[in-house]
Design an enzyme around this catalytic site. Structure first.
Site, mmCIF file in Angstrom:
data_model
loop_
_atom_site.group_PDB
_atom_site.id
_atom_site.type_symbol
_atom_site.label_atom_id
_atom_site.label_comp_id
_atom_site.label_asym_id
_atom_site.label_seq_id
_atom_site.Cartn_x
_atom_site.Cartn_y
_atom_site.Cartn_z
ATOM 1 C CD GLU A 1 21.115 22.487 22.320
ATOM 2 O OE1 GLU A 1 22.005 22.912 21.560
ATOM 3 O OE2 GLU A 1 20.368 22.757 21.017
ATOM 4 C CE LYS B 1 18.713 18.115 14.808
ATOM 5 N NZ LYS B 1 20.347 18.453 14.817
HETATM 6 O O1 LIG Z 1 24.096 25.680 13.188
HETATM 7 P P1 LIG Z 1 23.809 24.755 13.459
HETATM 8 O O2 LIG Z 1 24.531 22.917 13.052
HETATM 9 O O3 LIG Z 1 22.625 24.356 11.528
HETATM 10 O O4 LIG Z 1 22.741 23.934 14.476
HETATM 11 C C1 LIG Z 1 22.024 24.808 14.611
HETATM 12 C C2 LIG Z 1 21.251 24.332 15.970
HETATM 13 O O5 LIG Z 1 20.651 22.815 15.964
HETATM 14 C C3 LIG Z 1 21.760 22.006 16.651
HETATM 15 O O6 LIG Z 1 22.883 21.480 16.745
HETATM 16 C C4 LIG Z 1 20.691 21.344 17.981
HETATM 17 O O7 LIG Z 1 20.350 20.598 16.669
HETATM 18 C C5 LIG Z 1 22.007 23.056 18.242
HETATM 19 O O8 LIG Z 1 22.904 22.733 18.765
HETATM 20 C C6 LIG Z 1 22.202 24.369 17.446
HETATM 21 O O9 LIG Z 1 22.828 25.858 17.910
#
Ligand SMILES: O=P(O)(O)OC[C@H]1O[C@](O)(CO)[C@@H](O)[C@@H]1O
Length: 445
Positions: A287, A422
């Site tokens: 990422e 998403k």
């Molecule tokens: O803690 P959250 O906001 O649920 O996100 C979980 C994971 O999803 C991401 O945002 C990717 O969508 C990652 O960077 C993150 O670790």
């Protein structure tokens, strides 16, 4: 202290080439320290370990104790950075057959919210029936679909099974201070909650309550984990000369290999306990660096297991890979190969030897074979698998990632590309607010 050995890359890249990174890396380190680089709103992890207070750790430990006292199973609901760091540490330190152990001192830790598999969730809920279970609901944004969906199911079952009053005691939220559904729910229901600091992104959050609370519930020493990370913070500081800074050398070496066409880095272990360290590392580097059509692809193998599946590719496939081996020097238990009178299996030449000695020779033999096969090898040596060394390893990878991303020229602290799937999923599910995208996506089908 963990250390880095890059000798087995020097047939592929030169010391002189590595030395050319001294200046850019110093600049990258300065940019991190001064907050003058890309994504500087997300540098809260940089001195997190050294600024963690004992009071904060005691608060986490006290909450862990409530869960331990009231639960036989604790489900960690989270995805990506909201579960991988905790799982990496817990599985590194747990008995390999933890789930089957009886007379436990600590709850079983299970994971949810990291997939949308109906079978997985159904079977989890079945398993939890009649069990004294609790939930740690972890989401920085507080809106991640995978986690929210799992939490909705788990919360309902917990309340029905254990009653609202106990559920309130055994559900803990770790989320943003103000925003997101997880925060709203936690405040409304009166759950104990911890805040994920605004300036710490998910994949850098393992040393916040995101990682610390599940690790403490599993019975591991979070003081030592933080102490190890703080030690590495010093060892990789701006005042440490380039040649002596393991994170600087790691960042320089991998970037130089990348420049030479080595597009894939394979993180290698020789113990299944480290499987989730690799999963955590893949998110951290994937990422952080995979953007603007650039970035080393982070892959991983568990050896010697995968030598019997991926070993062929690594030895003789396209020469676009290099390996970083995490080598654990001293294992925790002693087991020797027994002598066998009949020697039907022909293994008597190993009789009396430690199993780890066999593993170490497999490791050395693999390294030499892969280097002969034109796969440069870096080696990270961990004296043993414990909280302190894992803390060191975590910070080493984090700071090296920040530096490496900066010298690659990307913002290592955002992840814009994750949104694409998403919004398609929301459009396909007709989520309110996605009407236009829904129409557009239907036309593509
Ligand atoms: O803690 P959250 O906001 O649920 O996100 C979980 C994971 O999803 C991401 O945002 C990717 O969508 C990652 O960077 C993150 O670790």
């Amino acid at each position: 202290m963990i250390s880095l050995d890059i000798k087995k890359t020097l047939g592929f890249i030169s010391n002189d080439a590595i030395a050319t990174y001294k200046e850019p890396i110093h600049k990258a380190q300065e940019a991190l320290e001064n907050g003058s680089g890309k994504g500087s709103d997300f540098l809260g992890w940089l001195h997190l370990a050294s600024s963690t207070t004992q009071e904060h750790l005691e608060d986490i430990k006290a909450t862990a104790q409530v869960l331990k006292d009231n639960c036989d199973v604790v489900v960690v609901a989270g995805i990506g950075g909201s579960y991988l760091g905790a799982r990496a540490v817990i599985e590194s330190l747990s008995n390999s057959f933890d789930l089957r152990l009886e007379n436990r001192k600590n709850p079983i830790i299970l994971y949810a919210g990291h997939n949308i598999s109906e079978d997985y969730l159904f079977e989890l809920l079945e398993f939890l029936k009649e069990k004294r279970f609790g939930i740690i609901n972890i989401s920085k944004s507080g809106t991640t679909t995978e986690t929210a969906l799992a939490f909705r199911l788990l919360k309902k079952q917990c309340e029905e099974q254990r009653g609202k009053a106990i559920a309130k005691k055994v559900i803990v939220a770790i989320t943003d201070a103000n925003k997101g559904a997880a925060r709203i729910t936690a405040d409304k229901e009166g759950y104990k909650s911890f805040i994920i600091p605004d300036n710490v992104g998910g994949r850098f959050s393992v040393l916040t309550p995101v990682g610390l609370l599940p690790i403490a519930v599993a019975g591991f020493d979070i003081d030592q984990l933080i102490a190890g990370a703080a030690e590495m913070e010093k060892a990789c500081g701006l005042d440490v000369p380039f040649e002596k800074n393991p994170a600087a050398i790691y960042a320089a070496t991998r970037n130089e290999l990348y420049k030479q066409g080595k597009k894939i880095e394979i993180l290698v272990n020789f113990t299944p306990k480290l499987h989730y360290v690799s999963e955590w590392w893949k998110q951290l580097y994937g990422e952080s660096e995979g953007k603007e059509n650039k970035g080393i692809y982070p892959a991983s193998v568990d050896l010697t297991t995968d030598l019997h599946s991926m070993g062929q590719w690594i030895q003789e496939g396209e020469r676009s890979i290099f390996e970083t081996v995490i080598s654990v020097e001293k294992v925790n238990h002693e087991l020797r190969v027994p002598e066998d009178k009949e020697n039907l299996d022909g293994l008597n030449y190993l009789a009396g030897k430690r199993v780890d000695e066999v593993n170490k020779m497999a490791e050395l033999g693999t390294q030499l074979a892969h280097v002969d096969g034109d796969v440069p090898n870096l080696r990270i040596v961990m004296p043993s698998l414990n909280e302190r060394h894992l803390g060191q390893l975590i910070y080493f990878f984090e700071i090296a990632c920040g530096i490496s991303g900066y010298i690659l020229g990307v913002n290592p602290f955002n992840q814009p590309g994750v949104e694409a799937y998403k919004s398609n999923m929301f459009a396909l599910l007709n989520k309110p607010g996605y009407e236009e995208q829904s129409k557009a996506i239907q036309a593509k089908l």
